[in-house]
Scaffold this active site. Structure first.
Site, PDB file in Angstrom:
ATOM      1  CE  LYS A  22     -22.507  16.886 -36.879  1.00  0.00           C
ATOM      2  NZ  LYS A  22     -23.697  17.757 -36.770  1.00  0.00           N
ATOM      3  CD  GLU A  78     -29.658  14.835 -32.387  1.00  0.00           C
ATOM      4  OE1 GLU A  78     -29.729  14.766 -31.140  1.00  0.00           O
ATOM      5  OE2 GLU A  78     -28.870  15.607 -32.958  1.00  0.00           O
ATOM      6  CB  SER A  94     -17.345  20.136 -41.306  1.00  0.00           C
ATOM      7  OG  SER A  94     -17.880  19.496 -42.444  1.00  0.00           O
TER       8      SER A  94
HETATM    9  C1  LIG Z   1     -18.568  16.215 -41.506  1.00  0.00           C
HETATM   10  C2  LIG Z   1     -19.864  16.880 -41.233  1.00  0.00           C
HETATM   11  N1  LIG Z   1     -20.033  18.151 -41.636  1.00  0.00           N
HETATM   12  C3  LIG Z   1     -21.193  18.801 -41.437  1.00  0.00           C
HETATM   13  C4  LIG Z   1     -22.270  18.186 -40.831  1.00  0.00           C
HETATM   14  C5  LIG Z   1     -23.557  18.948 -40.700  1.00  0.00           C
HETATM   15  O1  LIG Z   1     -23.841  19.363 -39.409  1.00  0.00           O
HETATM   16  P1  LIG Z   1     -23.710  20.876 -38.967  1.00  0.00           P
HETATM   17  O2  LIG Z   1     -24.443  21.695 -39.973  1.00  0.00           O
HETATM   18  O3  LIG Z   1     -24.338  20.919 -37.629  1.00  0.00           O
HETATM   19  O4  LIG Z   1     -22.281  21.223 -38.931  1.00  0.00           O
HETATM   20  C6  LIG Z   1     -22.145  16.861 -40.384  1.00  0.00           C
HETATM   21  C7  LIG Z   1     -23.270  16.155 -39.727  1.00  0.00           C
HETATM   22  O5  LIG Z   1     -23.308  14.967 -39.519  1.00  0.00           O
HETATM   23  C8  LIG Z   1     -20.913  16.203 -40.592  1.00  0.00           C
HETATM   24  O6  LIG Z   1     -20.742  14.927 -40.202  1.00  0.00           O
END
Ligand SMILES: Cc1ncc(COP(=O)(O)O)c(C=O)c1O
Lengths: 393, 253
Positions: A89, A111, A377
């Site tokens: 993020k 948000e 992620s």
């Molecule tokens: C570790 C992690 N992966 C994925 C996401 C999902 O968001 P996005 O689909 O925008 O990557 C989040 C959202 O809070 C997250 O914290």
């Protein structure tokens, strides 16, 4: 055919800016300037510098040997979990705070659902000494107390969204309402590739550093830039957009998007938007979203707060509709199991969001010499209580 | 001639009232419309409730949530007002967000409106360019006037484009804000009202957002053709139900 946004912010039939006139000047200002600002040498330099020294980029591309042996294919993990604040993020919030500064804004709103984007926003606001207000659903504030505390320690004001279902979509509504009421001095840092044009494209560009690095790192490891597959979880879709970005128009690279099935796609408690959604408008974007036949937006469910959004970004709606992307949905149970497996096999505790992407290997088989890059992620620290409760640790 | 245009051609200030269909009670719709007409209101905006009304303040949000909980939806609203033209002749506008219209089917929605005798639509999140490219012909075919919004931040150039695309009136949002009654108008609003009046637009302007009583109504209509009351009327309904609508209107003028 390109899978990137056109200049009006459309991915095929999806995207655009379905916003009330009150938001038009803000979005228009951003639309007219974002690409130009991102291409300015001074902007690029500061962005690169912060990604390197502050975020800790490049994040490693790690060959997961034991995981690969177990599933009989070559699995690489893109280690976004090692970013400062614990998830991808922050790539976006660094980019947007610099954008806000260039636009002369002195107040930031955001948000947040689980609080990851809120923390990443509060972090960059502290870094730049800019006022920060984060909207968070009243229900999420209660269930994500550690991240609320983090945001406060970082100097942000956390405001409870008390309307509608009191979760992420309502926090987004409140942030948009704040922007309507403060059109001149405020920049809205959206946390994913959602919202009106130019947000989906802008956020995807800031996250595209992920696939830019994968290309370079894969070249070092495998002697080629292109994997056979890139896999990422999709909430709004920002980590996926970043991981897919430089491969979108390279058809030989398979794109796999993983959604949260919650307790099962047809259980009534799910966030599998591609399977359950219909074309509609959410937060200013034409995309796939979960809704009643009458067009009221419904509340999704997933064990992972970050995937608990009733829509997907327009890029992903287009990848789904066009068939360019393969969409898989993973239940809570499958994700939790895959998360624990990564701990045991590789010594990495993943975020539950990322665990969804890891869970596909159970059923989705790959060839032995396929190179599969999974975007990890985020890290699991924020989810410890969830893991504890689930596994009775 | 379209009832909205006819009304606008009269030499008087227009009082327009917004309410959320299905609130306070699911079946209040017809009585509210009839009583508003009887009380001398000039124009009515019937709000189609939406789960995520992002241009609205707390009052209209809450009335929308309550209306949906009561069971309101597009088809039911059409059913409730299918014979409304037998009892009222006041211009009627449906106001709502675009997604429910999209799900109903835009063409089917327009047909239904024409059949019932709806005169116009206000869909704040249907942008000008999309309207012109995809829906203008359809709206016109069914005799529906589409009303656009302008705000103090809207550039002169864009106001002119909106004026060109409009054919009834322009909905002039009084300040940079979501809906909801405020304490009054200040110098900033006067300057904005003045600026718009001096543009000599082809369409009359009706001011909305923040009009709650006789004072704000008079201020808003000093330069503009009329004014719209929403949140203040919803609050009145919350406190008094549907029995004293005439009393509310008489306080305004
Ligand atoms: C570790 C992690 N992966 C994925 C996401 C999902 O968001 P996005 O689909 O925008 O990557 C989040 C959202 O809070 C997250 O914290």
């Amino acid at each position: 055919m390109s899978y990137h946004a056109d200049e009006k912010g459309y991915y095929g039939e999806f995207g655009g800016a379905f916003i009330p006139e009150m938001l038009y000047p803000n979005c228009e200002e951003l639309r007219q300037n974002y690409i130009q600002i991102m291409e300015e040498p001074s902007f690029k330099e500061e962005f690169q510098q912060l990604l390197k020294d502050y975020v800790g980029r490049p994040t490693p591309l790690y060959f997961a040997k034991r995981l690969s042996e177990k599933y009989n294919t070559k699995i690489y993990l893109k280690r976004e979990d090692l970013c400062h604040t614990g998830a991808h993020k922050v790539n976006n919030t660094i980019g947007q705070i610099l954008m806000a500064k260039k636009l002369g804004k002195n107040r930031i709103i955001a948000e947040t659902g689980a609080g990851q984007h809120g923390v990443a926003t509060a972090t960059v606001c502290a870094l730049m000494g800019i006022q920060c207000v984060v909207y968070m659903g009243e229900i999420d504030i209660a269930r994500q107390a550690p991240n609320v505390a983090r945001m406060k320690m970082l100097g942000a004001e956390v405001r409870a969204a008390k309307s509608g279902s009191k979760t992420l979509k309502d926090a987004t509504n409140e942030a948009i309402r704040d922007w309507i009421n403060n059109p001149v001095d405020t920049h809205y840092i959206i946390g994913s590739v959602v919202g009106p044009h130019p947000y989906p494209d802008m956020v995807a560009r800031f996250q595209s550093v992920i696939s830019e690095e994968i290309k370079r790192q894969l070249m070092e490891n495998e002697g080629r830039e292109n994997p056979d597959y890139v896999v990422a979880c999709v909430g709004g879709g920002s980590n996926a957009a970043g991981a897919f970005y430089h491969y979108l128009d390279t058809p030989e690279v398979g794109i796999i998007a993983v959604e949260a099935a919650g307790k099962g796609i047809h259980s009534g408690e799910s966030a599998a938007t591609s399977a359950l959604g219909k074309v509609g408008i959410i937060h200013g974007s034409k995309t796939l979203l979960m809704q009643t036949p009458d067009g009221q937006i419904t509340e999704p469910y997933s064990i992972s707060a970050g995937l608990d959004y009733p829509g997907v970004g327009p890029m992903h709606a287009h990848l789904y509709k066009s068939g360019r992307g393969e969409f898989i949905s993973i239940t809570d149970d499958e994700a939790m199991k895959a998360g624990l497996e990564l701990c045991k096999l590789e010594g990495i505790i993943p975020a539950i969001e990322s665990s969804h992407a890891l869970a596909i290997f159970e059923d989705r088989k790959f060839k032995k010499d396929d190179v599969v890059v999974v975007n990890l992620s985020g890290r699991g620290d924020k989810d410890l209580q969830n893991y504890i409760d689930y596994f009775n640790l | 001639m379209n009832r909205i245009k006819q009304k606008l051609s009269e030499d008087k200030k227009i009082l327009s009232i917004y309410f959320t269909a299905g609130y306070p009670k699911l079946d209040d719709t017809v009585q509210i419309i009839q009583d508003l007409e009887k009380s001398g209101v000039d124009l009515i905006e019937i709000g189609l409730p939406f789960s995520d009304p992002l241009a609205d303040g707390p009052t209209i949000q809450e009335s929308s949530t309550a209306a949906l909980k009561n069971g309101m939806h597009s088809e039911l609203l059409f059913e409730q007002i299918k014979d409304i033209r037998k009892s009222v002749s006041i211009p009627l506008i449906l106001m709502g967000y675009f997604n429910p219209v999209l799900q109903y089917g835009v063409e089917k929605f327009c047909q239904k409106c024409e059949k019932i005798g709806i005169d116009g639509l206000i869909l704040p999140d249907l942008p000008l360019d999309v309207y012109q490219e995809e829906y203008e012909a359809l709206f016109k075919k069914h005799g529906l006037i589409n009303v656009f919004l302008i705000t103090p931040q809207t550039s002169d150039e864009r106001i002119k484009a909106i004026d060109d695309a409009s054919e009834g009136f322009i909905y002039m949002v009084s300040s940079a804000s979501t809906t909801g009654a405020k304490s009054g108008f200040g110098q900033e609003q006067s300057a904005y009202f003045e600026r718009i009046a001096n543009m000599n637009l082809k369409n009359p302007q009706i001011v909305g957002f923040g009009i709650s009583n006789a004072e704000t109504f008079n201020q808003a209509t000093e330069k503009a053709k009329g004014a719209i009351i929403g949140s203040a009327f919803i609050k009145h309904l919350t406190e008094n139900g549907v029995d004293s609508i005439g009393g509310f209107v008489r306080q305004i003028r």
